[in-house]
Scaffold this motif. Structure first.
Motif, PDB file in Angstrom:
ATOM      1  N   LEU A   1       0.869  -1.373   0.071  1.00 24.98           N
ATOM      2  CA  LEU A   1      -0.026   0.117  -0.125  1.00 24.98           C
ATOM      3  C   LEU A   1       1.154   1.400   0.034  1.00 24.98           C
ATOM      4  O   LEU A   1       0.562   2.140  -0.742  1.00 24.98           O
ATOM      5  CB  LEU A   1      -0.970  -0.012   1.236  1.00 24.98           C
ATOM      6  CG  LEU A   1      -2.358  -1.088   0.899  1.00 24.98           C
ATOM      7  CD1 LEU A   1      -2.933  -0.982   2.349  1.00 24.98           C
ATOM      8  CD2 LEU A   1      -3.077  -0.395  -0.026  1.00 24.98           C
ATOM      9  N   GLN A   2       1.950   1.163   0.734  1.00 26.59           N
ATOM     10  CA  GLN A   2       2.846   2.353   0.647  1.00 26.59           C
ATOM     11  C   GLN A   2       3.449   2.509  -0.713  1.00 26.59           C
ATOM     12  O   GLN A   2       3.572   3.766  -1.087  1.00 26.59           O
ATOM     13  CB  GLN A   2       3.982   2.161   1.623  1.00 26.59           C
ATOM     14  CG  GLN A   2       4.974   3.381   1.455  1.00 26.59           C
ATOM     15  CD  GLN A   2       5.970   3.400   2.706  1.00 26.59           C
ATOM     16  OE1 GLN A   2       5.512   3.292   3.843  1.00 26.59           O
ATOM     17  NE2 GLN A   2       7.420   3.589   2.388  1.00 26.59           N
ATOM     18  N   LEU A   3       3.988   1.484  -1.219  1.00 27.50           N
ATOM     19  CA  LEU A   3       4.482   1.533  -2.759  1.00 27.50           C
ATOM     20  C   LEU A   3       3.289   2.319  -3.834  1.00 27.50           C
ATOM     21  O   LEU A   3       3.819   3.131  -4.679  1.00 27.50           O
ATOM     22  CB  LEU A   3       4.882   0.396  -3.097  1.00 27.50           C
ATOM     23  CG  LEU A   3       6.220  -0.546  -2.402  1.00 27.50           C
ATOM     24  CD1 LEU A   3       6.447  -1.483  -3.035  1.00 27.50           C
ATOM     25  CD2 LEU A   3       7.415   0.744  -2.486  1.00 27.50           C
ATOM     26  N   ILE A   4       2.122   1.767  -3.564  1.00 25.59           N
ATOM     27  CA  ILE A   4       1.178   2.286  -4.267  1.00 25.59           C
ATOM     28  C   ILE A   4       0.770   3.811  -4.036  1.00 25.59           C
ATOM     29  O   ILE A   4       0.734   4.622  -5.209  1.00 25.59           O
ATOM     30  CB  ILE A   4      -0.381   1.673  -4.141  1.00 25.59           C
ATOM     31  CG1 ILE A   4      -0.100   0.022  -4.758  1.00 25.59           C
ATOM     32  CG2 ILE A   4      -1.528   2.403  -4.932  1.00 25.59           C
ATOM     33  CD1 ILE A   4      -1.278  -0.756  -4.361  1.00 25.59           C
ATOM     34  N   THR A   5       0.950   4.090  -2.913  1.00 23.73           N
ATOM     35  CA  THR A   5       0.806   5.483  -2.495  1.00 23.73           C
ATOM     36  C   THR A   5       1.874   6.291  -2.966  1.00 23.73           C
ATOM     37  O   THR A   5       1.676   7.478  -3.516  1.00 23.73           O
ATOM     38  CB  THR A   5       0.796   5.641  -0.950  1.00 23.73           C
ATOM     39  OG1 THR A   5      -0.406   4.776  -0.428  1.00 23.73           O
ATOM     40  CG2 THR A   5       0.275   7.307  -0.604  1.00 23.73           C
TER      41      THR A   5
ATOM     42  N   SER B   1      -6.362  19.797   1.889  1.00 25.96           N
ATOM     43  CA  SER B   1      -5.338  19.290   2.659  1.00 25.96           C
ATOM     44  C   SER B   1      -4.617  18.006   2.307  1.00 25.96           C
ATOM     45  O   SER B   1      -3.731  17.390   2.876  1.00 25.96           O
ATOM     46  CB  SER B   1      -5.857  19.043   4.156  1.00 25.96           C
ATOM     47  OG  SER B   1      -7.050  18.280   4.147  1.00 25.96           O
ATOM     48  N   LEU B   2      -5.329  17.324   1.528  1.00 26.21           N
ATOM     49  CA  LEU B   2      -4.914  15.792   1.268  1.00 26.21           C
ATOM     50  C   LEU B   2      -4.177  16.070  -0.095  1.00 26.21           C
ATOM     51  O   LEU B   2      -3.773  14.814  -0.724  1.00 26.21           O
ATOM     52  CB  LEU B   2      -6.292  14.907   0.730  1.00 26.21           C
ATOM     53  CG  LEU B   2      -6.908  14.813   2.100  1.00 26.21           C
ATOM     54  CD1 LEU B   2      -8.336  14.015   1.549  1.00 26.21           C
ATOM     55  CD2 LEU B   2      -6.484  14.334   3.280  1.00 26.21           C
ATOM     56  N   ILE B   3      -3.771  16.991  -0.900  1.00 25.66           N
ATOM     57  CA  ILE B   3      -2.990  17.132  -2.029  1.00 25.66           C
ATOM     58  C   ILE B   3      -1.673  16.816  -1.731  1.00 25.66           C
ATOM     59  O   ILE B   3      -1.069  17.570  -0.682  1.00 25.66           O
ATOM     60  CB  ILE B   3      -3.220  18.395  -2.506  1.00 25.66           C
ATOM     61  CG1 ILE B   3      -4.787  18.823  -3.132  1.00 25.66           C
ATOM     62  CG2 ILE B   3      -2.168  18.962  -3.884  1.00 25.66           C
ATOM     63  CD1 ILE B   3      -5.026  20.251  -3.559  1.00 25.66           C
TER      64      ILE B   3
ATOM     65  N   VAL C   1      -7.777  10.208  -1.449  1.00 26.94           N
ATOM     66  CA  VAL C   1      -6.548  10.722  -1.665  1.00 26.94           C
ATOM     67  C   VAL C   1      -6.185  10.353  -3.031  1.00 26.94           C
ATOM     68  O   VAL C   1      -5.600  11.258  -3.697  1.00 26.94           O
ATOM     69  CB  VAL C   1      -5.583  10.338  -0.581  1.00 26.94           C
ATOM     70  CG1 VAL C   1      -4.171  10.740  -0.930  1.00 26.94           C
ATOM     71  CG2 VAL C   1      -5.917  10.876   0.756  1.00 26.94           C
ATOM     72  N   VAL C   2      -6.341   9.300  -3.586  1.00 25.45           N
ATOM     73  CA  VAL C   2      -5.883   8.715  -4.767  1.00 25.45           C
ATOM     74  C   VAL C   2      -6.759   9.429  -6.206  1.00 25.45           C
ATOM     75  O   VAL C   2      -6.057  10.089  -6.923  1.00 25.45           O
ATOM     76  CB  VAL C   2      -6.041   7.098  -4.960  1.00 25.45           C
ATOM     77  CG1 VAL C   2      -5.873   6.833  -6.428  1.00 25.45           C
ATOM     78  CG2 VAL C   2      -5.129   6.449  -4.078  1.00 25.45           C
TER      79      VAL C   2
END
Length: 390
Positions: free
Chosen positions: A276-280, A335-337, A364-365
């Protein structure tokens, strides 16, 4: 063909060599920092316990003097939270050389805290304690007593980068490689050659954008995977891939108020959390490179492009927290940018920090992909308009 030519151009440039060196050096320095932190963990934990206990005493004094019941309740909640942290840290010290006993004691502690939370009616504490108990119980049932962050290994290296380090590296590399990728065409006069090619003008910008994304992706994700594999092989910790590490709480949204649902949770093991971190990170690379390409198209000077983009990042950083308290929920989405703490995107902490909006991984995505599309399409339009004017 155009994309291949752009990738070749990047690989042959001095900036790619600089970016490669920067990536390796930053990762080595980060590993050195983590190694030193892991060696000093016991002393640091003892100092942290002492400082936290001091804070608890100060809060208790304020609590005794305070007459407002609402304020007293806030103080008591803070004291309870800090007491819980102290107990957890003391367990770390007590069983640092005995991971099996530590995990079992932790599980028992969370079970007791869960029972206490049921009696007090503290719903948030109830949820936190129950899920942490479930995580530890599942690890015990597998006979795996791995404690994340206790040893310097690949899991610790990769997951700890969720705290702004990966975000910083993505920005540095995107600026190194992408800030001049369009502006240099104007500066060197090669844009005239590009305009003679029998291709759509949009394809020129798209090829530059995709080439930059692939290069930054290869440097960031590729280097992380290399370090991850080497460190886990050295520490012998690949076998803990299925140990449960974190959790995502499912939330029910009524308007813009968030209500946690206790029994509807997803437990994440180490491997799932890393993926999930890598996808983010990939989403962040796509979004940040899009913004860099946009500024590179606007300015004929790459330095101006870098300064403009950096100014935007600083502005977002300054106003991020302020946006969370505005009355209009849609503004809070800003704020999620470009989220700099990646862990907030894919774990429970994002919903804890932002209670007013449905701030999940998917929001976020979608938000950052939408922003990417706007930047890239705007860059294409500007490039086409410049051709008409010249």
């Amino acid at each position: 063909m155009l994309l291949y030519a752009e990738i070749q151009k990047i690989f042959k440039s001095k900036k790619f060599l600089i970016a490669l060196i920067v990536t390796i050096v930053l990762n080595l320095l980060y590993c050195l920092l983590l190694y030193n932190m892991s060696n000093q963990s016991v002393e640091f934990t003892k100092k942290y316990i002492a400082d936290t206990e001091k804070s608890i005493k100060e809060l208790q004094k304020k609590l005794e003097k305070e007459k407002d019941e609402k304020v007293k309740k806030i103080y008591q909640e803070q004291i309870n939270s800090l007491n819980r942290i102290v107990q957890e840290e003391k367990i770390k010290i007590q069983y640092i050389s005995n991971p099996k006993k530590e995990v079992e004691e932790r599980a028992q502690y969370y079970r007791i805290m869960y029972e206490n939370s049921k009696k007090t009616g503290d719903f948030r504490e109830l949820e936190i304690n129950k899920i942490n108990y479930q995580i530890l119980s599942k690890n015990i049932s597998k006979g795996k007593y791995y404690i994340y962050g206790r040893k310097f290994d690949g899991w610790y290296y990769l997951l700890s980068q969720s705290y702004a380090i990966a975000f910083l590296m993505i920005i540095i590399l995107a600026l190194l490689i992408g800030s001049n990728i369009v502006s240099d065409e104007y500066k060197e006069g090669t844009v005239k050659i590009l305009r003679t090619l029998p291709v759509k003008r949009s394809n020129i910008i798209l090829s530059k954008y995709i080439a930059t994304v692939l290069t930054v992706f290869a440097l960031i994700i590729g280097m992380q995977l290399i370090f991850f594999i080497v460190l886990n092989l050295k520490a012998g910790t690949f076998k803990y891939f299925d140990v449960y590490y974190d959790w995502i709480s499912k939330y029910k949204m009524i308007g813009f108020e968030i209500y946690p649902v206790l029994d509807n949770v997803k437990l994440l093991n180490l491997l799932e959390s890393c993926l999930l971190q890598l996808i983010t990170e990939i989403i962040l690379i796509v979004a940040i490179v899009g913004a860099v390409i946009f500024f590179s198209t606007i300015f004929e000077n790459g330095t101006f492009a870098s300064i403009s983009f950096f100014a935007i990042i600083v502005a977002i950083s300054i106003f991020r927290q302020r946006l969370l308290v505005v009355k209009k929920p849609l503004l809070k989405l800003l704020s999620l940018i470009f989220p700099w703490e990646l862990e907030e995107v894919y774990t429970n902490s994002l919903q804890q920090h932002i209670q007013w909006i449905y701030a999940s991984f998917y929001v976020v995505v979608v938000l950052n992909l939408l922003l990417t599309a706007i930047f890239v399409l705007a860059a294409i339009k500007i490039f086409e308009n410049r051709e008409k004017l010249s």
